[in-house]
Design an enzyme around this catalytic site. Sequence first.
Site, PDB file in Angstrom:
ATOM      1  N   HIS A  63      -7.320   5.731  10.157  1.00 20.95           N
ATOM      2  CA  HIS A  63      -7.644   4.889  11.305  1.00 20.95           C
ATOM      3  C   HIS A  63      -6.422   4.099  11.715  1.00 20.95           C
ATOM      4  O   HIS A  63      -5.399   4.112  11.021  1.00 20.95           O
ATOM      5  CB  HIS A  63      -8.848   3.992  11.000  1.00 20.95           C
ATOM      6  CG  HIS A  63      -8.640   2.962   9.922  1.00 20.95           C
ATOM      7  ND1 HIS A  63      -8.336   3.290   8.618  1.00 20.95           N
ATOM      8  CD2 HIS A  63      -8.700   1.600   9.970  1.00 20.95           C
ATOM      9  CE1 HIS A  63      -8.227   2.176   7.902  1.00 20.95           C
ATOM     10  NE2 HIS A  63      -8.433   1.143   8.695  1.00 20.95           N
ATOM     11  N   HIS A  65      -5.723   0.869  12.133  1.00 17.38           N
ATOM     12  CA  HIS A  65      -5.353  -0.486  11.696  1.00 17.38           C
ATOM     13  C   HIS A  65      -3.919  -0.473  11.166  1.00 17.38           C
ATOM     14  O   HIS A  65      -3.490   0.485  10.517  1.00 17.38           O
ATOM     15  CB  HIS A  65      -6.318  -0.987  10.618  1.00 17.38           C
ATOM     16  CG  HIS A  65      -7.592  -1.554  11.187  1.00 17.38           C
ATOM     17  ND1 HIS A  65      -8.762  -1.632  10.472  1.00 17.38           N
ATOM     18  CD2 HIS A  65      -7.856  -2.073  12.420  1.00 17.38           C
ATOM     19  CE1 HIS A  65      -9.706  -2.174  11.242  1.00 17.38           C
ATOM     20  NE2 HIS A  65      -9.180  -2.448  12.423  1.00 17.38           N
ATOM     21  N   ASP A  67      -2.301  -1.760   8.769  1.00 12.38           N
ATOM     22  CA  ASP A  67      -1.954  -1.543   7.352  1.00 12.38           C
ATOM     23  C   ASP A  67      -2.018  -0.067   6.960  1.00 12.38           C
ATOM     24  O   ASP A  67      -1.669   0.295   5.831  1.00 12.38           O
ATOM     25  CB  ASP A  67      -2.834  -2.404   6.415  1.00 12.38           C
ATOM     26  CG  ASP A  67      -4.322  -2.169   6.552  1.00 12.38           C
ATOM     27  OD1 ASP A  67      -4.802  -2.012   7.692  1.00 12.38           O
ATOM     28  OD2 ASP A  67      -5.021  -2.157   5.524  1.00 12.38           O
ATOM     29  N   HIS A  68      -2.401   0.792   7.920  1.00 14.06           N
ATOM     30  CA  HIS A  68      -2.450   2.226   7.624  1.00 14.06           C
ATOM     31  C   HIS A  68      -1.448   3.038   8.452  1.00 14.06           C
ATOM     32  O   HIS A  68      -1.256   4.225   8.187  1.00 14.06           O
ATOM     33  CB  HIS A  68      -3.878   2.758   7.845  1.00 14.06           C
ATOM     34  CG  HIS A  68      -4.874   2.120   6.924  1.00 14.06           C
ATOM     35  ND1 HIS A  68      -5.435   2.788   5.856  1.00 14.06           N
ATOM     36  CD2 HIS A  68      -5.366   0.850   6.873  1.00 14.06           C
ATOM     37  CE1 HIS A  68      -6.244   1.959   5.211  1.00 14.06           C
ATOM     38  NE2 HIS A  68      -6.221   0.782   5.794  1.00 14.06           N
ATOM     39  N   HIS A 140     -16.346   1.458  10.268  1.00 14.25           N
ATOM     40  CA  HIS A 140     -15.294   0.466  10.050  1.00 14.25           C
ATOM     41  C   HIS A 140     -14.979  -0.364  11.299  1.00 14.25           C
ATOM     42  O   HIS A 140     -13.891  -0.929  11.401  1.00 14.25           O
ATOM     43  CB  HIS A 140     -14.035   1.173   9.531  1.00 14.25           C
ATOM     44  CG  HIS A 140     -12.972   0.252   9.039  1.00 14.25           C
ATOM     45  ND1 HIS A 140     -13.228  -0.767   8.135  1.00 14.25           N
ATOM     46  CD2 HIS A 140     -11.648   0.164   9.328  1.00 14.25           C
ATOM     47  CE1 HIS A 140     -12.106  -1.426   7.898  1.00 14.25           C
ATOM     48  NE2 HIS A 140     -11.128  -0.887   8.612  1.00 14.25           N
ATOM     49  N   ASP A 211     -10.938   3.199   5.385  1.00 10.70           N
ATOM     50  CA  ASP A 211     -11.709   1.962   5.191  1.00 10.70           C
ATOM     51  C   ASP A 211     -13.128   2.175   5.717  1.00 10.70           C
ATOM     52  O   ASP A 211     -13.326   2.768   6.775  1.00 10.70           O
ATOM     53  CB  ASP A 211     -11.069   0.811   5.977  1.00 10.70           C
ATOM     54  CG  ASP A 211      -9.692   0.445   5.438  1.00 10.70           C
ATOM     55  OD1 ASP A 211      -9.229   1.118   4.501  1.00 10.70           O
ATOM     56  OD2 ASP A 211      -9.091  -0.520   5.960  1.00 10.70           O
ATOM     57  N   HIS A 269      -7.418   0.266  -2.043  1.00 11.65           N
ATOM     58  CA  HIS A 269      -7.527  -0.726  -0.971  1.00 11.65           C
ATOM     59  C   HIS A 269      -8.077  -2.037  -1.560  1.00 11.65           C
ATOM     60  O   HIS A 269      -9.071  -2.593  -1.112  1.00 11.65           O
ATOM     61  CB  HIS A 269      -8.442  -0.195   0.152  1.00 11.65           C
ATOM     62  CG  HIS A 269      -8.203  -0.835   1.495  1.00 11.65           C
ATOM     63  ND1 HIS A 269      -8.901  -1.944   1.902  1.00 11.65           N
ATOM     64  CD2 HIS A 269      -7.358  -0.533   2.511  1.00 11.65           C
ATOM     65  CE1 HIS A 269      -8.489  -2.284   3.133  1.00 11.65           C
ATOM     66  NE2 HIS A 269      -7.556  -1.448   3.518  1.00 11.65           N
TER      67      HIS A 269
HETATM   68 ZN   LIG Z   1      -9.019  -0.954   8.346  1.00  9.64          ZN
HETATM   69 ZN   LIG Z   2      -7.020  -1.231   5.575  1.00 11.34          ZN
END
Ligand SMILES: [Zn+2]
Ligand SMILES: [Zn+2]
Length: 307
Positions: A63, A65, A67-68, A140, A211, A269
């Site tokens: 996804h 976001h 942090d990915h 998510h 996530d 995570h």
């Molecule tokens: Zn996420």
């Molecule tokens: Zn994340």
Amino acid sequence: MEIFFLGTGAGMPAKLRNVTSIALKLLEERGAVWLFDAGEATQHQILHTSIKPRRIEKIFITHLHGDHIYGLPGLLSSRSFQGGESEVMVYGPKGIKEYIHVSLSLSQTYLKYPLTVIEIDEGVIFEDDQFTVEARLLEHGIPSYGYRIVEKDRPGTLLADKLKEAGVQPGPIFRNIKNGETVTLEDGRVLEPGEFVGPDQKGRVVAILGDTRYCKNALLLAQGADLLIHEATFSKGEEKLAHDYFHSTTHQAADIAKCAGSKKLCLTHISSRYDRNAWHELVVEAQEVFPNTEIAEDFKEITIPLK
Ligand SMILES: [Zn+2]
Ligand SMILES: [Zn+2]
């Protein structure tokens, strides 16, 4: 086939856990590494490993976001300078194409290798004679995919000694039997391939989930998996928090592994609210539900053995 964790933390980089990236090492199988997510500084993490960026063949993004994905443009760019000439395929949710295009074009980054970006829908997103990769949407808040990587069964090995005992010398007949053909010898004897080829080598299954809240599609992706990699952002008892923030607890991840009949679970995570001393607790509480549970750590490797 090994899983190698490059980043195992939630949301922001922490001293002991960088943001998410997971490598599926398929060096023996196809001389390649597949990456799942590329959080910021994934390329820095790779520097501490034996992984060669030029070996990265596919990158699956769960996804969008930060942090990915914040490590993706840098990683793609550096790969050009690290001898990468072979094609890279990136798979991810709608928007991944624009993100990569804008990052690379505004920074005037030119890659020396072909890059293909595929915006996926649910279903089988990749298949060749070795592997199938299936994607399903999780829960998510924004589209977040889970991936189920299925290795195809391989024909068993040729029982050469047994053929020699039957008076057959290595050559075309060996090949025919290996290809599953029934062979009639000159003396009229009939050799059935089933008698001279060992049992099929069963393919392995790995489920790598983005996530998510506790959800049904996680269960479907994890069905009978040899290894399930599931997020566990929070500890048990924080189900309300997990629900509100579209994440899962240790118990919920373990429950998915148990109900899906997975063989092994690895939690990842992990929120930075849990320090090193608390990690063990997280594992123990997941093990109350699903005993064969481990917790991911940066630079940890898990081998998925042949069956
Ligand atoms: Zn996420
Ligand atoms: Zn994340």
